[in-house]
Structures are given as structure tokens and as C-alpha cells.
Design an enzyme around this catalytic site. Structure first.
Site, mmCIF file in Angstrom:
data_model
loop_
_atom_site.group_PDB
_atom_site.id
_atom_site.type_symbol
_atom_site.label_atom_id
_atom_site.label_comp_id
_atom_site.label_asym_id
_atom_site.label_seq_id
_atom_site.Cartn_x
_atom_site.Cartn_y
_atom_site.Cartn_z
ATOM 1 C CG ASP A 1 -16.046 27.272 -2.038
ATOM 2 O OD1 ASP A 1 -16.287 26.178 -2.596
ATOM 3 O OD2 ASP A 1 -16.682 27.691 -1.062
ATOM 4 C CG ASP B 1 -18.955 27.580 2.520
ATOM 5 O OD1 ASP B 1 -18.025 26.910 2.038
ATOM 6 O OD2 ASP B 1 -20.040 27.748 1.944
#
Length: 181
Positions: free
Chosen positions: A156, A140
Site C-alpha cells: 500500500d 495489513d
């Protein structure tokens, strides 16, 4: 042979669901789109691992958005942290259900948004599966600075926006059809 309107709206295979060359061409284009989306996700994660892991945080838009490396071994907000095998199995099963549903959605033009949403969800799921399988975590790197929000990645975004658009479609486009069934 004429089909009534109710039969053609449901998710039952009908004449428009037949495996025609045109339908397979559309599915082929959806596969190419999925692969392009997956490639974009993986390129951004490679960039994050190469640049942010060693170089630290980069502010893109002050007080709004930054790029900050995070190894997420859980799901959103860190839930199920350290449960990589569970998350892999759950994601693979969910992905299988999404792909199954993709082939159940009628090929009528009216359902193109549904099929595209499923393509984006598939690309997002595959992007995160690849990370979990290879690294044991998801890379991330996108962080909103103006709110308390988990650090996230491009995959995402695909999934989150797809779910949001799905809700809008159910509320405003397919509402009447759902009432009929």
C-alpha cells in the site's frame, strides 16, 4: 533524420522507444527492482502473519506507529469488503493497464521517474494480488496511532507514495508537456 522536440516529448514511440539492448537492460533492471520490492512486501507480511497474528499488537513508536495484524478482505477503509473476486479482477485489469503504459512511456531519461513509479505500483499491486489469491484477504499490519487512518502494508505504501509523486510530477515537471498535447 531529425525529430522535433514535440514529437520526442509525447508518449508516441520514437527513436528513444526502439527496442535496443540498452532499453531492455533498463527494463531488466526495473524488473529486478520490482521483484525486490515484491519480496520485501511479502517478507513483511509473512512476519506479520507469524508474529502479530498470535502475539498481538506491537508498539513501534508510542502514540505514532504500531504493528497490528488485520485481515483485510476489502479495499482501503474496508470498502468492497468480502468482494475478493471483484477486487482480484479489478486489480489484475489495473495491473495490465499499468504494465501496458510502462511500455508506452518513452525511454528518454526525462521519463525515468514515470517508469519507476509504474514499477512501484506494479510491485504493490502484485503484493496485494498474491495475498488475495492465496488467502482471500490482504495482510495489513501498519497502523498510525495519531490519526484515524486504515491499517495498511508495504504494498500500500508503494502505491500511495507513487500516486502522490505522480501528482507532483504532473503539477511541477510535466505540466508544460501536458498543455501542449
Amino acid at each position: 533524420m531529425k525529430t522535433n522536440q514535440k514529437e520526442s516529448h509525447g508518449l508516441q514511440p520514437g527513436k528513444e522507444q526502439a527496442d535496443t539492448p540498452h532499453n531492455w537492460k533498463i527494463r531488466g533492471l526495473h524488473l529486478v527492482l520490482c521483484l525486490i520490492l515484491l519480496l520485501l512486501d511479502q517478507i513483511t507480511k509473512i512476519w506479520a502473519r507469524g508474529t502479530l497474528k498470535t502475539g498481538g499488537k506491537i508498539t513501534a513508536l508510542p502514540k505514532l506507529l504500531s504493528f497490528e495484524y488485520l485481515e483485510n478482505d476489502g479495499a482501503v477503509w474496508g470498502i468492497f469488503g468480502g468482494k475478493t473476486v471483484f477486487l482480484l479482477i479489478f486489480t489484475v485489469l489495473t495491473l495490465a493497464a499499468v504494465i501496458w503504459f510502462y511500455f508506452k512511456v518513452p525511454m528518454a531519461r526525462r521519463y525515468l521517474p514515470v517508469r519507476l513509479i509504474l514499477v512501484f505500483i506494479t510491485a504493490g499491486a502484485l503484493g496485494n494480488i498474491i495475498d488475495r489469491f492465496i488467502f482471500g484477504y490482504v495482510t495489513d499490519f501498519l497502523k498510525f496511532e495519531f490519526i484515524q487512518f486504515p491499517t495498511f502494508n508495504v504494498a500500500d505504501i508503494y502505491i500511495t507514495v507513487s500516486v502522490f509523486v505522480s501528482i507532483l510530477l504532473v503539477l511541477f515537471v510535466y505540466r508544460e508537456e501536458l498543455k501542449e498535447e
